[in-house]
Enzyme design. Sequence first.
Site, PDB file in Angstrom:
ATOM      1  N   GLU A 126       0.879  -1.259   0.130  1.00 52.16           N
ATOM      2  CA  GLU A 126       0.110   0.052   0.045  1.00 52.16           C
ATOM      3  C   GLU A 126       0.860   1.196  -0.047  1.00 52.16           C
ATOM      4  O   GLU A 126       1.846   1.281   0.692  1.00 52.16           O
ATOM      5  CB  GLU A 126      -1.007  -0.102   1.241  1.00 52.16           C
ATOM      6  CG  GLU A 126      -2.355   0.577   1.035  1.00 52.16           C
ATOM      7  CD  GLU A 126      -3.192  -0.381  -0.076  1.00 52.16           C
ATOM      8  OE1 GLU A 126      -3.148   0.137  -1.313  1.00 52.16           O
ATOM      9  OE2 GLU A 126      -3.594  -1.380   0.415  1.00 52.16           O
ATOM     10  N   ASP A 130       3.187   2.022  -4.934  1.00 53.17           N
ATOM     11  CA  ASP A 130       2.916   2.194  -6.468  1.00 53.17           C
ATOM     12  C   ASP A 130       3.547   3.692  -6.959  1.00 53.17           C
ATOM     13  O   ASP A 130       4.075   3.603  -8.127  1.00 53.17           O
ATOM     14  CB  ASP A 130       1.777   1.905  -7.032  1.00 53.17           C
ATOM     15  CG  ASP A 130       0.505   2.666  -6.723  1.00 53.17           C
ATOM     16  OD1 ASP A 130       0.737   3.609  -5.856  1.00 53.17           O
ATOM     17  OD2 ASP A 130      -0.465   2.470  -7.463  1.00 53.17           O
ATOM     18  N   GLY A 160     -15.758   5.429  -3.321  1.00 50.42           N
ATOM     19  CA  GLY A 160     -15.401   6.028  -1.957  1.00 50.42           C
ATOM     20  C   GLY A 160     -14.942   5.065  -0.697  1.00 50.42           C
ATOM     21  O   GLY A 160     -14.507   5.490   0.383  1.00 50.42           O
ATOM     22  N   SER A 202     -11.321   1.198  -5.624  1.00 52.28           N
ATOM     23  CA  SER A 202     -10.976   1.748  -6.976  1.00 52.28           C
ATOM     24  C   SER A 202     -12.231   1.919  -8.076  1.00 52.28           C
ATOM     25  O   SER A 202     -11.928   1.342  -9.046  1.00 52.28           O
ATOM     26  CB  SER A 202      -9.945   0.984  -7.400  1.00 52.28           C
ATOM     27  OG  SER A 202      -8.893   1.733  -8.256  1.00 52.28           O
ATOM     28  N   SER A 243     -12.904   4.570  -9.300  1.00 54.81           N
ATOM     29  CA  SER A 243     -12.588   5.430 -10.501  1.00 54.81           C
ATOM     30  C   SER A 243     -11.822   4.854 -11.535  1.00 54.81           C
ATOM     31  O   SER A 243     -12.091   5.084 -12.804  1.00 54.81           O
ATOM     32  CB  SER A 243     -11.855   6.730  -9.738  1.00 54.81           C
ATOM     33  OG  SER A 243     -10.801   6.260  -9.088  1.00 54.81           O
ATOM     34  N   GLU A 260      -6.542  10.582 -14.168  1.00 54.38           N
ATOM     35  CA  GLU A 260      -6.873  10.728 -12.775  1.00 54.38           C
ATOM     36  C   GLU A 260      -5.925  12.016 -12.314  1.00 54.38           C
ATOM     37  O   GLU A 260      -6.193  12.434 -11.445  1.00 54.38           O
ATOM     38  CB  GLU A 260      -6.433   9.428 -12.124  1.00 54.38           C
ATOM     39  CG  GLU A 260      -6.973   9.167 -10.632  1.00 54.38           C
ATOM     40  CD  GLU A 260      -8.167   8.430 -10.253  1.00 54.38           C
ATOM     41  OE1 GLU A 260      -8.714   8.396  -9.502  1.00 54.38           O
ATOM     42  OE2 GLU A 260      -8.311   7.588 -11.237  1.00 54.38           O
ATOM     43  N   ASP A 309      -4.046   0.355  -9.470  1.00 47.80           N
ATOM     44  CA  ASP A 309      -5.708   0.315  -9.831  1.00 47.80           C
ATOM     45  C   ASP A 309      -6.050  -0.020 -11.150  1.00 47.80           C
ATOM     46  O   ASP A 309      -6.703  -0.638 -11.677  1.00 47.80           O
ATOM     47  CB  ASP A 309      -6.387   1.327  -9.216  1.00 47.80           C
ATOM     48  CG  ASP A 309      -6.018   1.730  -7.820  1.00 47.80           C
ATOM     49  OD1 ASP A 309      -5.295   0.798  -7.323  1.00 47.80           O
ATOM     50  OD2 ASP A 309      -6.439   2.867  -7.286  1.00 47.80           O
TER      51      ASP A 309
END
Length: 445
Positions: A33, A36, A177, A181, A183, A215, A227
Amino acid sequence: MIDPEALAREFVAAVGRSPRLYRAPGRVNLIGEHTDYNDGFVMPIALDRDTWVAAAPRADRRLVVRSREFGDTVNIDLEGGLSPDVVAQPFPPSLASDRSELRRDSPKREQREGGRAAPAADGRPEGLRCERPPTDVTCASPARPWTRYVQGIAATLGKTRRLIGADLMIASDVPIGAGLSSSAALEVACGFALLDVAGASIDLDHLARAAQRAEHDFAGTRCGIMDQTIACHGRADAALWLDTRSLERRWLPLPPRVRVVVCNTMVRHELASGEYNARRADCEAGVAVLAHQRPNVRALRDATLADLDAVSDQLSARVSRRCRHVITENARVGLAAEALDHGDVHRVGALMNESHDSLRRDYEVSCTELDTMVAIARSLAGVHGARMTGGGFGGCVVALVERAAAATVVREIARKFRSATGTTPEVWPTGAGAGVGAWPVGASA
Ligand code: GLA
């Protein structure tokens, strides 16, 4: 669960033509986490929840995009200069969705020349051509963040591919939210649909990069590539080990004896985007100092804890902690991949636990509800490990659970979280699913 056939019927009713169908998944990250955007390592799986797009070509150069979730339609002119045109002002949280700090449109919207987008005062063309909306069609706006993602992917792909006008209808069961992911699923599903409808060739790595660019430029989040990559390349029953620098990929089969359980705290990560960019800036500050001592350090991926110790007197305590998280997390991904290779799920779980503790203590992206959910999950028999997943500040916990115990664990997590917080969480065991693709109309879901 979205019924693609029902979506196709709704499309025909609204548009009067038959659509092609496409879907792209959300994702849950098992470990790795906030690594990336530091050229590091990640290990996501594609979720069994998707964003669906029904699409058909139009004769004009417009995208007319309907969102079933938002009951909303946006009209995008492909000729209208689809630049981001954003300024750094956060949305009121009540208006925001997945990335709340999407930025406001330029106040220069009125400046037009003969219906074409006029250059803004800073010389950039205006973001979206907002012609007088016919009937129900309205313009992309900051109060409707989902429109930014659609506009962003169309604009970014449109730079290198000739897109054509299209009607799109979007439906999704990826929670918004929740750190899953939604989005990226939206960008990738729309991007794939736009390319396919235009008859353009589809290179999934290019699509992932374009979605990441959208993004950055249109949502204002300087995210990494995890993602979008898993939304493009996801595989059934396997986790993806990804080197985000080289994009080298390795598939790690999930042992049949375990299940991945997703636990949504229902806390939306409203302000995640500003905090997210702040974390990224802290990492870059650390790299600037490290690179001074060790020129081979281009990103935190290249640094060791010994390197960090050597420069600790030149770093603030906060930047040191951020760097320590990333360096140790990268190591944990390597160890987890090794453990998965050997089917050692207990070890993977222990590394997930360590990951959460590091995210809470050093990276400071957890919150009370995530910590409560993690503690509850870890207290249950059959749970190998649990951690927050995604950007943080709310959203979901991911747990690795013995298959035989999964049903009880799901029930008990929900019950205990509800009694601890008063909120009913959404908890479900997920399989690893496939990446983006077309869906043959007429096949059942
Ligand atoms: C968000 C970003 C990803 C990644 C995670 C944290 O999901 O979009 O690129 O940085 O946060 O690991």
